[in-house]
Design a protein around this motif. Structure first.
Motif, PDB file in Angstrom:
ATOM      1  N   GLU A  30     -10.328  57.343 -14.903  1.00  0.00           N
ATOM      2  CA  GLU A  30      -9.724  57.674 -16.205  1.00  0.00           C
ATOM      3  C   GLU A  30      -9.608  59.189 -16.336  1.00  0.00           C
ATOM      4  N   ARG A  31      -8.396  59.650 -16.711  1.00  0.00           N
ATOM      5  CA  ARG A  31      -8.192  61.102 -16.795  1.00  0.00           C
ATOM      6  C   ARG A  31      -8.870  61.726 -18.015  1.00  0.00           C
ATOM      7  N   ASN A  32      -9.108  60.913 -19.053  1.00  0.00           N
ATOM      8  CA  ASN A  32      -9.804  61.433 -20.242  1.00  0.00           C
ATOM      9  C   ASN A  32     -11.321  61.351 -20.044  1.00  0.00           C
ATOM     10  N   ALA A  33     -12.035  61.857 -21.067  1.00  0.00           N
ATOM     11  CA  ALA A  33     -13.495  61.911 -20.943  1.00  0.00           C
ATOM     12  C   ALA A  33     -14.175  60.611 -21.364  1.00  0.00           C
ATOM     13  N   SER A  34     -13.398  59.686 -21.940  1.00  0.00           N
ATOM     14  CA  SER A  34     -14.016  58.426 -22.367  1.00  0.00           C
ATOM     15  C   SER A  34     -12.978  57.298 -22.345  1.00  0.00           C
ATOM     16  N   VAL A  35     -13.401  56.128 -22.786  1.00  0.00           N
ATOM     17  CA  VAL A  35     -12.484  54.983 -22.788  1.00  0.00           C
ATOM     18  C   VAL A  35     -11.639  54.986 -24.071  1.00  0.00           C
ATOM     19  N   ALA A  36     -10.503  54.302 -24.025  1.00  0.00           N
ATOM     20  CA  ALA A  36      -9.634  54.079 -25.205  1.00  0.00           C
ATOM     21  C   ALA A  36      -9.295  55.372 -25.940  1.00  0.00           C
ATOM     22  N   GLU A  37      -8.868  56.376 -25.226  1.00  0.00           N
ATOM     23  CA  GLU A  37      -8.520  57.660 -25.847  1.00  0.00           C
ATOM     24  C   GLU A  37      -7.015  57.797 -26.061  1.00  0.00           C
ATOM     25  N   GLU A  38      -6.216  56.874 -25.513  1.00  0.00           N
ATOM     26  CA  GLU A  38      -4.751  57.013 -25.675  1.00  0.00           C
ATOM     27  C   GLU A  38      -4.227  55.871 -26.562  1.00  0.00           C
ATOM     28  N   ALA A  39      -3.327  55.028 -26.079  1.00  0.00           N
ATOM     29  CA  ALA A  39      -2.714  54.019 -26.969  1.00  0.00           C
ATOM     30  C   ALA A  39      -3.747  53.114 -27.645  1.00  0.00           C
ATOM     31  N   SER A  40      -4.891  52.925 -27.011  1.00  0.00           N
ATOM     32  CA  SER A  40      -5.887  51.985 -27.546  1.00  0.00           C
ATOM     33  C   SER A  40      -6.819  52.635 -28.563  1.00  0.00           C
ATOM     34  N   LEU A 186       3.733  34.047 -45.725  1.00  0.00           N
ATOM     35  CA  LEU A 186       3.323  33.068 -44.708  1.00  0.00           C
ATOM     36  C   LEU A 186       1.934  33.492 -44.264  1.00  0.00           C
ATOM     37  N   VAL A 187       1.054  32.530 -44.113  1.00  0.00           N
ATOM     38  CA  VAL A 187      -0.238  32.904 -43.545  1.00  0.00           C
ATOM     39  C   VAL A 187      -0.337  32.303 -42.146  1.00  0.00           C
ATOM     40  N   PHE A 188      -0.804  33.119 -41.208  1.00  0.00           N
ATOM     41  CA  PHE A 188      -1.109  32.661 -39.847  1.00  0.00           C
ATOM     42  C   PHE A 188      -2.633  32.632 -39.750  1.00  0.00           C
ATOM     43  N   PRO A 189      -3.233  31.451 -39.995  1.00  0.00           N
ATOM     44  CA  PRO A 189      -4.700  31.432 -40.102  1.00  0.00           C
ATOM     45  C   PRO A 189      -5.409  31.748 -38.789  1.00  0.00           C
ATOM     46  N   HIS A 190      -4.718  31.567 -37.645  1.00  0.00           N
ATOM     47  CA  HIS A 190      -5.389  31.813 -36.369  1.00  0.00           C
ATOM     48  C   HIS A 190      -5.218  33.238 -35.859  1.00  0.00           C
ATOM     49  N   ASP A 191      -4.393  34.040 -36.531  1.00  0.00           N
ATOM     50  CA  ASP A 191      -4.317  35.459 -36.159  1.00  0.00           C
ATOM     51  C   ASP A 191      -5.585  36.157 -36.649  1.00  0.00           C
ATOM     52  N   GLU A 192      -5.824  37.325 -36.089  1.00  0.00           N
ATOM     53  CA  GLU A 192      -7.030  38.061 -36.471  1.00  0.00           C
ATOM     54  C   GLU A 192      -6.730  39.541 -36.498  1.00  0.00           C
ATOM     55  N   ILE A 193      -7.710  40.291 -36.945  1.00  0.00           N
ATOM     56  CA  ILE A 193      -7.659  41.740 -36.774  1.00  0.00           C
ATOM     57  C   ILE A 193      -9.005  42.128 -36.162  1.00  0.00           C
ATOM     58  N   GLY A 194      -8.975  43.067 -35.246  1.00  0.00           N
ATOM     59  CA  GLY A 194     -10.225  43.472 -34.591  1.00  0.00           C
ATOM     60  C   GLY A 194     -10.134  44.915 -34.154  1.00  0.00           C
ATOM     61  N   ASN A 195     -11.275  45.537 -33.995  1.00  0.00           N
ATOM     62  CA  ASN A 195     -11.312  46.955 -33.630  1.00  0.00           C
ATOM     63  C   ASN A 195     -11.213  47.099 -32.103  1.00  0.00           C
ATOM     64  N   CYS A 196     -10.023  47.490 -31.669  1.00  0.00           N
ATOM     65  CA  CYS A 196      -9.706  47.555 -30.238  1.00  0.00           C
ATOM     66  C   CYS A 196     -10.574  48.598 -29.513  1.00  0.00           C
ATOM     67  N   ARG A 197     -10.680  49.773 -30.092  1.00  0.00           N
ATOM     68  CA  ARG A 197     -11.434  50.854 -29.435  1.00  0.00           C
ATOM     69  C   ARG A 197     -12.918  50.476 -29.322  1.00  0.00           C
ATOM     70  N   GLN A 198     -13.421  49.866 -30.399  1.00  0.00           N
ATOM     71  CA  GLN A 198     -14.829  49.470 -30.375  1.00  0.00           C
ATOM     72  C   GLN A 198     -15.072  48.418 -29.292  1.00  0.00           C
ATOM     73  N   PHE A 199     -14.142  47.490 -29.141  1.00  0.00           N
ATOM     74  CA  PHE A 199     -14.254  46.444 -28.124  1.00  0.00           C
ATOM     75  C   PHE A 199     -14.270  47.079 -26.728  1.00  0.00           C
ATOM     76  N   ALA A 200     -13.395  48.080 -26.529  1.00  0.00           N
ATOM     77  CA  ALA A 200     -13.353  48.758 -25.220  1.00  0.00           C
ATOM     78  C   ALA A 200     -14.688  49.449 -24.938  1.00  0.00           C
ATOM     79  N   HIS A 201     -15.285  50.046 -25.953  1.00  0.00           N
ATOM     80  CA  HIS A 201     -16.587  50.706 -25.751  1.00  0.00           C
ATOM     81  C   HIS A 201     -17.686  49.684 -25.435  1.00  0.00           C
ATOM     82  N   LEU A 202     -17.622  48.532 -26.081  1.00  0.00           N
ATOM     83  CA  LEU A 202     -18.628  47.495 -25.803  1.00  0.00           C
ATOM     84  C   LEU A 202     -18.506  47.029 -24.351  1.00  0.00           C
ATOM     85  N   LEU A 203     -17.260  46.889 -23.876  1.00  0.00           N
ATOM     86  CA  LEU A 203     -17.057  46.472 -22.483  1.00  0.00           C
ATOM     87  C   LEU A 203     -17.571  47.553 -21.532  1.00  0.00           C
ATOM     88  N   LYS A 204     -17.368  48.811 -21.903  1.00  0.00           N
ATOM     89  CA  LYS A 204     -17.854  49.918 -21.052  1.00  0.00           C
ATOM     90  C   LYS A 204     -19.386  49.801 -20.871  1.00  0.00           C
TER      91      LYS A 204
END
Ligand code: FAD
Length: 414
Positions: A30-40, A186-204
């Motif tokens: 990774e060219r940056n100093a940490s994970v999820a520093e660009e689009a994520s 319209l409600v899409f009950p199976h859609d969600e919202i989640g913190n993408c950057r936080q998830f990437a850090h947890l995987l790290k």
């Protein structure tokens, strides 16, 4: 196998994690100093099996080719946009070949991805900011009618949605402004919202404890395929791997050079603004998508975030200023009093890579031992876990659990 992953955005992190689960020795560059520093970094967070966001997929083809060509696009081309990007936009918005198959393929990957995300989170006890359901708001009857073919197509693909009156929508999102003109939702009950950057850090963290190697501040400048694949590194000796997966987001075009056809990919800028929640009772419960403005709002733990806008070309201070003003306005008009603008406000603009046929490139590259997992457009977070499992299965020689025929990078070979 000894496998390198290039890029530590959400796609690279999910890919590295799936490969490590399969028992491979994984190194992440990774060219940056940490994970999820660009689009994520600060994406809207919508995990949409509905592909409800207008940039998720081009509008459904209209009956006449001319109407399709002239129809407004959810991606804008500001003055100065290159001819190459304009050609790309034309292909993206008006290519009606295989539209239904492509849409079905993206939707199947999004559903599979959400299942995979849940499985990973449960297995590894990943606790991240998330909430359930997505509401799509219509200001007029005409808007709701225009969305009907999409709803029909989604329903045929098994995506659950429910039409709501304004009163019912306000039961789900009680903080929605009473002054907001609302015809229905319209409600899409199976859609969600989640913190993408936080998830990437947890995987790290999980990857580090499983022995994966991170090379931060390391730019990959080239790939030389032979019996093994050599990664050429800026200012460092090259390193050899048995397999390499390119998850480099906007860095992919420089790395892949002429392997992909001209006009296959384009860089699209979008923005988000985030602010601490001032009063939880005034904030959204989950994901809200405004059909008219094409902007999204959602709760991200103790913050509220608005995101959207999409433009080709270069980022500019003026563009960022205009985009963030629109986002602040929508936040205020839809959820007045939700945000505390006096502290911790984050204004962000990021760019994602979109492909001309609106599907990501997931599969083997031309060169032996090189794999691609990129160009997820506005759906990178929604598709990341599924695309990662697909590529891990392909590397293992197993058939993926979801049909990946239309995702093969070979379709854009130069
Ligand atoms: C404002 C905004 C809102 C969005 N909202 C949503 C949403 O609600 N839902 C959704 O699903 N998607 C959303 N998206 C899209 C999503 O954020 C992206 O599709 C996704 O983050 C792409 O992930 P990635 O890992 O492919 O790319 P990135 O996160 O950009 O990661 C690529 C990584 O590769 C590294 N890299 C590149 N080249 C090299 C190199 N040569 N050497 C070493 N490292 C390299 C980069 O530094 C970078 O860290 C949004 C995007 C934006 C901008």
């Amino acid at each position: 196998m000894k496998i390198a992953v290039i890029g530590a955005g959400i796609v690279g992190m999910c890919t590295a994690y799936e490969l490590a689960l399969d028992g491979h020795a994984v190194s992440i560059f990774e060219r940056n100093a940490s994970v999820a520093e660009e689009a994520s970094f600060a994406c809207g967070g919508h995990l949409s099996t509905s592909l409800a966001h207008p940039q998720s997929f081009p509008a459904r083809p209209k009956e006449s080719g001319l109407r399709r060509l002239l129809a407004a696009s959810s991606i804008s081309a500001p003055l100065g946009t290159s001819l190459r990007d304009l050609r790309w936009l034309l292909a993206w918005k008006s290519d009606s070949r295989d539209f239904e198959q492509r849409f079905a393929s993206a939707q199947a990957l999004a559903s599979y991805s959400l299942q995979r995300l849940h499985a990973l989170a449960a297995q590894a006890h990943l606790v991240y900011e998330q909430s359930q359901g997505q509401l799509l708001l219509f200001a007029s009857e005409a808007q709701q009618a225009a969305y009907q073919p999409q709803q029909k197509a989604l329903s045929a693909l098994g995506v659950l949605s429910r039409a709501l009156t304004p009163e019912q929508a306000r039961v789900l999102e009680p903080a929605l402004s009473a002054d907001l003109p609302l015809h229905g939702a319209l409600v899409f009950p199976h859609d969600e919202i989640g913190n993408c950057r936080q998830f990437a850090h947890l995987l790290k963290d999980k990857l580090l404890s499983s022995g994966a190697q991170f090379h931060f501040g390391t730019t990959v400048t080239g790939l030389a395929a032979g019996a093994r694949v050599a990664l050429e590194l800026q200012g460092m000796p090259s390193l050899d791997f048995e397999q390499v997966v390119v998850c480099a987001g906007t860095g992919a075009t420089a790395l892949l050079g002429k392997q992909l056809r001209r006009g296959a990919l384009a860089k699209v800028w979008s923005s988000s603004v985030s602010a601490p929640i001032r009063e939880p009772l005034n904030a959204p419960h989950s994901a809200v998508m405004d059909y008219q403005s094409q902007l999204a709002i959602g709760r991200m733990g103790t913050r509220v975030r608005a995101s959207g806008g999409a433009a080709l070309g270069q980022a500019s201070p003026k563009g960022i200023e205009q985009a963030s003003q629109r986002l602040f306005q929508i936040l205020q008009s839809h959820f007045p009093g939700a945000a505390d603008y006096s502290r911790g406000v984050q204004i962000w603009q990021g760019s994602s890579i979109f492909s001309a046929d609106a599907l990501p490139l997931v599969g083997p590259a031309d060169a032996s031992g090189v794999w691609l997992n990129l160009a997820h457009g506005h759906n990178g977070w929604s598709l990341a876990c599924g695309a990662a499992r697909v590529i891990a299965d392909q590397i293992a020689g197993r058939a993926p659990e979801v049909d990946s025929t239309l995702l093969q990078p070979g379709r854009f070979k130069s």
